[in-house]
Design a protein around this motif. Structure first.
Motif, PDB file in Angstrom:
ATOM      1  N   SER A 131      14.384   5.579  18.125  1.00 59.47           N
ATOM      2  CA  SER A 131      14.303   6.703  17.233  1.00 59.47           C
ATOM      3  C   SER A 131      13.682   6.383  15.783  1.00 59.47           C
ATOM      4  CB  SER A 131      15.390   7.427  17.349  1.00 59.47           C
ATOM      5  OG  SER A 131      15.608   8.579  16.497  1.00 59.47           O
ATOM      6  N   CYS A 132      14.526   5.445  15.136  1.00 57.24           N
ATOM      7  CA  CYS A 132      14.141   4.830  13.768  1.00 57.24           C
ATOM      8  C   CYS A 132      13.702   3.519  13.587  1.00 57.24           C
ATOM      9  CB  CYS A 132      15.638   4.941  12.859  1.00 57.24           C
ATOM     10  SG  CYS A 132      16.917   3.766  13.421  1.00 57.24           S
ATOM     11  N   GLY A 133      13.370   3.002  14.823  1.00 60.21           N
ATOM     12  CA  GLY A 133      12.777   1.725  14.822  1.00 60.21           C
ATOM     13  C   GLY A 133      13.530   0.381  14.304  1.00 60.21           C
ATOM     14  N   GLU A 134      14.785   0.691  13.951  1.00 56.28           N
ATOM     15  CA  GLU A 134      15.749  -0.487  13.465  1.00 56.28           C
ATOM     16  C   GLU A 134      15.709  -1.469  14.642  1.00 56.28           C
ATOM     17  OE1 GLU A 134      20.123  -0.685  11.804  1.00 56.28           O
ATOM     18  OE2 GLU A 134      20.182  -0.432  14.130  1.00 56.28           O
ATOM     19  N   LEU A 135      15.673  -2.896  14.174  1.00 56.82           N
ATOM     20  CA  LEU A 135      15.827  -3.947  15.078  1.00 56.82           C
ATOM     21  C   LEU A 135      16.901  -4.622  14.495  1.00 56.82           C
ATOM     22  CD1 LEU A 135      14.098  -5.415  17.416  1.00 56.82           C
ATOM     23  CD2 LEU A 135      12.902  -6.769  15.428  1.00 56.82           C
ATOM     24  N   GLN A 165      16.223 -11.840   3.586  1.00 53.54           N
ATOM     25  CA  GLN A 165      16.749 -10.302   3.256  1.00 53.54           C
ATOM     26  C   GLN A 165      16.571  -9.344   4.353  1.00 53.54           C
ATOM     27  OE1 GLN A 165      15.009  -9.608  -0.395  1.00 53.54           O
ATOM     28  NE2 GLN A 165      16.244 -11.459  -1.413  1.00 53.54           N
ATOM     29  N   ALA A 166      15.370  -9.323   4.798  1.00 51.95           N
ATOM     30  CA  ALA A 166      14.759  -8.264   5.586  1.00 51.95           C
ATOM     31  C   ALA A 166      15.351  -8.377   7.052  1.00 51.95           C
ATOM     32  CB  ALA A 166      13.477  -7.982   5.734  1.00 51.95           C
ATOM     33  N   GLY A 167      15.837  -9.518   7.393  1.00 49.07           N
ATOM     34  CA  GLY A 167      16.348 -10.127   8.717  1.00 49.07           C
ATOM     35  C   GLY A 167      15.005  -9.961   9.691  1.00 49.07           C
ATOM     36  N   HIS A 168      14.286  -9.056   9.903  1.00 47.40           N
ATOM     37  CA  HIS A 168      13.044  -8.909  10.802  1.00 47.40           C
ATOM     38  C   HIS A 168      12.258  -8.291   9.906  1.00 47.40           C
ATOM     39  CE1 HIS A 168      16.412  -9.040  13.355  1.00 47.40           C
ATOM     40  NE2 HIS A 168      15.729 -10.088  14.034  1.00 47.40           N
ATOM     41  N   ILE A 169      10.966  -8.782   9.913  1.00 50.56           N
ATOM     42  CA  ILE A 169       9.813  -8.258   8.900  1.00 50.56           C
ATOM     43  C   ILE A 169       8.509  -8.313   9.688  1.00 50.56           C
ATOM     44  CG2 ILE A 169       9.420 -10.362   7.270  1.00 50.56           C
ATOM     45  CD1 ILE A 169       9.332  -8.096   5.171  1.00 50.56           C
ATOM     46  N   SER A 170       7.649  -7.305   9.476  1.00 49.45           N
ATOM     47  CA  SER A 170       6.261  -7.432   9.946  1.00 49.45           C
ATOM     48  C   SER A 170       5.579  -8.245   8.917  1.00 49.45           C
ATOM     49  CB  SER A 170       5.613  -5.967  10.313  1.00 49.45           C
ATOM     50  OG  SER A 170       5.235  -5.368   8.893  1.00 49.45           O
ATOM     51  N   ILE A 171       4.468  -8.884   9.255  1.00 50.32           N
ATOM     52  CA  ILE A 171       3.570  -9.719   8.210  1.00 50.32           C
ATOM     53  C   ILE A 171       2.799  -8.680   7.108  1.00 50.32           C
ATOM     54  CG2 ILE A 171       1.266  -9.323   9.285  1.00 50.32           C
ATOM     55  CD1 ILE A 171       2.342 -12.756   8.452  1.00 50.32           C
ATOM     56  N   GLU A 172       2.536  -7.396   7.783  1.00 51.25           N
ATOM     57  CA  GLU A 172       2.245  -6.462   6.614  1.00 51.25           C
ATOM     58  C   GLU A 172       3.227  -6.351   5.639  1.00 51.25           C
ATOM     59  OE1 GLU A 172       1.960  -6.237  10.022  1.00 51.25           O
ATOM     60  OE2 GLU A 172      -0.221  -6.164  10.223  1.00 51.25           O
ATOM     61  N   ASP A 173       4.485  -5.801   6.203  1.00 49.41           N
ATOM     62  CA  ASP A 173       5.476  -5.452   4.990  1.00 49.41           C
ATOM     63  C   ASP A 173       5.684  -6.691   4.181  1.00 49.41           C
ATOM     64  OD1 ASP A 173       5.755  -3.108   6.238  1.00 49.41           O
ATOM     65  OD2 ASP A 173       7.565  -3.418   7.324  1.00 49.41           O
ATOM     66  N   LEU A 174       5.815  -7.813   4.749  1.00 49.02           N
ATOM     67  CA  LEU A 174       5.899  -9.234   3.906  1.00 49.02           C
ATOM     68  C   LEU A 174       4.794  -9.341   3.130  1.00 49.02           C
ATOM     69  CD1 LEU A 174       7.738 -11.692   3.792  1.00 49.02           C
ATOM     70  CD2 LEU A 174       6.084 -12.942   5.510  1.00 49.02           C
ATOM     71  N   TYR A 175       3.731  -9.022   3.385  1.00 47.54           N
ATOM     72  CA  TYR A 175       2.550  -9.111   2.487  1.00 47.54           C
ATOM     73  C   TYR A 175       2.729  -8.071   1.395  1.00 47.54           C
ATOM     74  CZ  TYR A 175      -2.326  -9.229   0.883  1.00 47.54           C
ATOM     75  OH  TYR A 175      -3.497  -9.489   0.140  1.00 47.54           O
ATOM     76  N   GLN A 176       3.447  -6.985   1.397  1.00 45.05           N
ATOM     77  CA  GLN A 176       3.418  -5.933   0.331  1.00 45.05           C
ATOM     78  C   GLN A 176       4.580  -6.640  -0.432  1.00 45.05           C
ATOM     79  OE1 GLN A 176       1.876  -3.079  -0.206  1.00 45.05           O
ATOM     80  NE2 GLN A 176       0.628  -3.419   1.498  1.00 45.05           N
TER      81      GLN A 176
END
Ligand SMILES: [Zn+2]
Ligand SMILES: [Zn+2]
Length: 134
Positions: A91-95, A27-38
Motif C-alpha cells: 500500500s505505502c511501499g515501505e521496505l 539514513q534512508a535504509g533502502h534507497i533507489s538510485i534516483e532518490d539517492l541522486y536527488q
C-alpha cells in the motif's frame, strides 16, 4: 569517521562523494538510485547520474553496498549488513528489514544442489501495520 574506515578497509579511496553515498544510504535504509541522486545533488550539484552509478557499483563490487531487487519496483540499495529478509508494504511501499538468515535455513537444500551459494534474497510483500489501520 566509520565510513572512511570502512571504505579504506575495502581498498577504496574515501572520496567525499562515496562518504556521502554511504551516509545517505544508511539514513534512508533502502534507497533507489534516483532518490539517492536527488539527495546527493544537494551536496554535489555537479555529480552526474553515471558517476553516481559507477560509485555505487564500485562499492557493490567490494560488498559494501547490496542491491535489493523487488519485482515490479525500482531496485533499491542498502549498506551491506548481516543477513536479513525484507518485508514490503503493497500500500505505502515501505521496505523494512526483518531478522532472518535464509542461507542457514536453506543449508540442506543448497548442499543438495551442489552449488556454492552466496546470496538468497527474500522479499515478503503484504500490508504494513500502519496501512492495516486505514
Ligand atoms: Zn504501508
Ligand atoms: Zn535491507
Amino acid at each position: 569517521m566509520k565510513y572512511e574506515h570502512l571504505l579504506k578497509n575495502h581498498q577504496l579511496k574515501a572520496t567525499p562523494q562515496r562518504l556521502a553515498i554511504m551516509q545517505l544510504m544508511s539514513q534512508a535504509g533502502h534507497i533507489s538510485i534516483e532518490d539517492l541522486y536527488q539527495e546527493i545533488r544537494e551536496k554535489f550539484s555537479s555529480i552526474s547520474l553515471a558517476t553516481l552509478y559507477k560509485n555505487v557499483h564500485t562499492m557493490m563490487d567490494v560488498s559494501l553496498i547490496r542491491e535489493v531487487k523487488i519485482s515490479g519496483q525500482k531496485t533499491k540499495y542498502e549498506i551491506e549488513k548481516e543477513a536479513h529478509a525484507h518485508v514490503m508494504c503493497k500500500s505505502c511501499g515501505e521496505l523494512k528489514d526483518i531478522p532472518f538468515n535464509p542461507l542457514s535455513l536453506l543449508q540442506k537444500s543448497i548442499e543438495m544442489s551442489h552449488y556454492t551459494a552466496d546470496e538468497v534474497s527474500i522479499v515478503i510483500s503484504g500490508i504494513c501495520p500502519e496501512c492495516q489501520k486505514k
